[in-house]
Design a protein around this motif. Structure first.
Motif, PDB file in Angstrom:
ATOM      1  N   LEU A  80      13.206  -0.460  -5.452  1.00  0.00           N
ATOM      2  CA  LEU A  80      12.381   0.541  -4.773  1.00  0.00           C
ATOM      3  C   LEU A  80      11.862   1.583  -5.768  1.00  0.00           C
ATOM      4  CD1 LEU A  80      11.287   1.639  -2.111  1.00  0.00           C
ATOM      5  CD2 LEU A  80      13.432   2.878  -1.840  1.00  0.00           C
ATOM      6  N   GLN A  84       7.972   2.286  -6.688  1.00  0.00           N
ATOM      7  CA  GLN A  84       7.412   3.635  -6.561  1.00  0.00           C
ATOM      8  C   GLN A  84       6.763   4.091  -7.875  1.00  0.00           C
ATOM      9  OE1 GLN A  84       7.029   4.937  -3.768  1.00  0.00           O
ATOM     10  NE2 GLN A  84       6.534   7.045  -4.177  1.00  0.00           N
ATOM     11  N   VAL A  87       3.469   2.029  -8.287  1.00  0.00           N
ATOM     12  CA  VAL A  87       2.433   2.442  -7.335  1.00  0.00           C
ATOM     13  C   VAL A  87       1.838   3.790  -7.729  1.00  0.00           C
ATOM     14  CG1 VAL A  87       2.059   3.203  -4.961  1.00  0.00           C
ATOM     15  CG2 VAL A  87       3.229   1.047  -5.404  1.00  0.00           C
ATOM     16  N   LYS A  88       2.685   4.730  -8.082  1.00  0.00           N
ATOM     17  CA  LYS A  88       2.167   6.059  -8.453  1.00  0.00           C
ATOM     18  C   LYS A  88       1.295   5.993  -9.709  1.00  0.00           C
ATOM     19  CE  LYS A  88       3.939   8.500  -5.194  1.00  0.00           C
ATOM     20  NZ  LYS A  88       3.113   9.127  -4.186  1.00  0.00           N
ATOM     21  N   GLN A  91      -1.941   4.280  -8.651  1.00  0.00           N
ATOM     22  CA  GLN A  91      -2.758   5.174  -7.827  1.00  0.00           C
ATOM     23  C   GLN A  91      -3.464   6.199  -8.698  1.00  0.00           C
ATOM     24  OE1 GLN A  91       0.061   6.677  -4.937  1.00  0.00           O
ATOM     25  NE2 GLN A  91      -0.844   5.428  -3.316  1.00  0.00           N
ATOM     26  N   ASN A  98      -6.161   2.518  -1.338  1.00  0.00           N
ATOM     27  CA  ASN A  98      -5.228   3.272  -0.503  1.00  0.00           C
ATOM     28  C   ASN A  98      -5.105   2.698   0.907  1.00  0.00           C
ATOM     29  OD1 ASN A  98      -3.334   5.403  -0.325  1.00  0.00           O
ATOM     30  ND2 ASN A  98      -4.790   6.527   0.951  1.00  0.00           N
ATOM     31  N   TYR A 101      -2.823  -0.227   0.691  1.00  0.00           N
ATOM     32  CA  TYR A 101      -1.448   0.223   0.444  1.00  0.00           C
ATOM     33  C   TYR A 101      -0.822   0.768   1.727  1.00  0.00           C
ATOM     34  CZ  TYR A 101       2.500   2.698  -1.611  1.00  0.00           C
ATOM     35  OH  TYR A 101       3.749   3.150  -1.904  1.00  0.00           O
ATOM     36  N   GLN A 102      -1.579   1.537   2.491  1.00  0.00           N
ATOM     37  CA  GLN A 102      -1.067   2.048   3.763  1.00  0.00           C
ATOM     38  C   GLN A 102      -0.789   0.909   4.736  1.00  0.00           C
ATOM     39  OE1 GLN A 102      -0.079   5.152   4.353  1.00  0.00           O
ATOM     40  NE2 GLN A 102      -0.626   5.553   2.226  1.00  0.00           N
ATOM     41  N   TYR A 103      -1.630  -0.120   4.725  1.00  0.00           N
ATOM     42  CA  TYR A 103      -1.395  -1.290   5.563  1.00  0.00           C
ATOM     43  C   TYR A 103      -0.108  -1.998   5.132  1.00  0.00           C
ATOM     44  CZ  TYR A 103      -2.141  -5.716   7.958  1.00  0.00           C
ATOM     45  OH  TYR A 103      -1.986  -6.816   8.748  1.00  0.00           O
ATOM     46  N   PHE A 104       0.099  -2.095   3.837  1.00  0.00           N
ATOM     47  CA  PHE A 104       1.323  -2.695   3.295  1.00  0.00           C
ATOM     48  C   PHE A 104       2.558  -1.919   3.756  1.00  0.00           C
ATOM     49  CE2 PHE A 104       4.461  -2.494  -0.213  1.00  0.00           C
ATOM     50  CZ  PHE A 104       4.903  -3.809  -0.185  1.00  0.00           C
ATOM     51  N   LEU A 105       2.463  -0.595   3.776  1.00  0.00           N
ATOM     52  CA  LEU A 105       3.610   0.232   4.153  1.00  0.00           C
ATOM     53  C   LEU A 105       3.863   0.250   5.654  1.00  0.00           C
ATOM     54  CD1 LEU A 105       3.137   3.379   1.901  1.00  0.00           C
ATOM     55  CD2 LEU A 105       4.766   1.513   1.598  1.00  0.00           C
ATOM     56  N   ARG A 106       2.808   0.344   6.418  1.00  0.00           N
ATOM     57  CA  ARG A 106       2.959   0.584   7.856  1.00  0.00           C
ATOM     58  C   ARG A 106       2.674  -0.626   8.732  1.00  0.00           C
ATOM     59  NH1 ARG A 106       0.878   5.433   5.838  1.00  0.00           N
ATOM     60  NH2 ARG A 106       2.348   7.125   6.176  1.00  0.00           N
TER      61      ARG A 106
END
Length: 129
Positions: A80, A84, A87-88, A91, A98, A101-106
């Protein structure tokens, strides 16, 4: 300036580890010392070009942060932390979409049942919700 940006980015990734486990707290003094060591040890790769020296420092410091922080993480949190960090960094370099990435997370989120096509095989595909 690129070195300061990378260093601050990595520091905040480290400070965010407290959201995973409150035990993961690292002092700013520890980070300063780690950064100073990175400056000293990255000088071993001699280069007259400023851009190359900054790249060497960024690479060395990123590696040093990963090695030193992973020593104190539980095995299940190391992946993890790696994700992180990656990704940071990506980004910041604008190499990650983005929305994706949000789709990947949520995930997909809520879907309106009225807009869905009818179930093609209700005998073996169960629609629960």
């Amino acid at each position: 300036r690129p070195c300061a940006i990378r260093a601050s980015l990595l520091y905040f990734v480290i400070s965010d580890l407290t959201m995973i486990d409150p035990m993961y707290q690292f002092s700013l003094d520890f980070y300063f010392e780690l950064y100073n060591q990175s400056i000293e040890k990255s000088r071993e790769t001699k280069s007259e070009d400023l851009d190359e020296r900054m790249k060497n420092l960024n690479n060395y410091h990123t590696s040093a942060v990963y090695r030193n922080i992973c020593r104190s993480l539980f095995e299940k949190h190391k992946l993890l932390f790696s994700l992180q960090m990656c990704v940071k960094i990506l980004q910041r370099a604008a190499k990650i979409n983005n929305d994706e990435y949000q789709y990947f997370l949520r995930g997909a989120g809520l879907v309106d049942k009225a807009s869905m096509p009818p179930n093609p095989a209700p005998e073996w595909i169960n629609v629960i919700a």
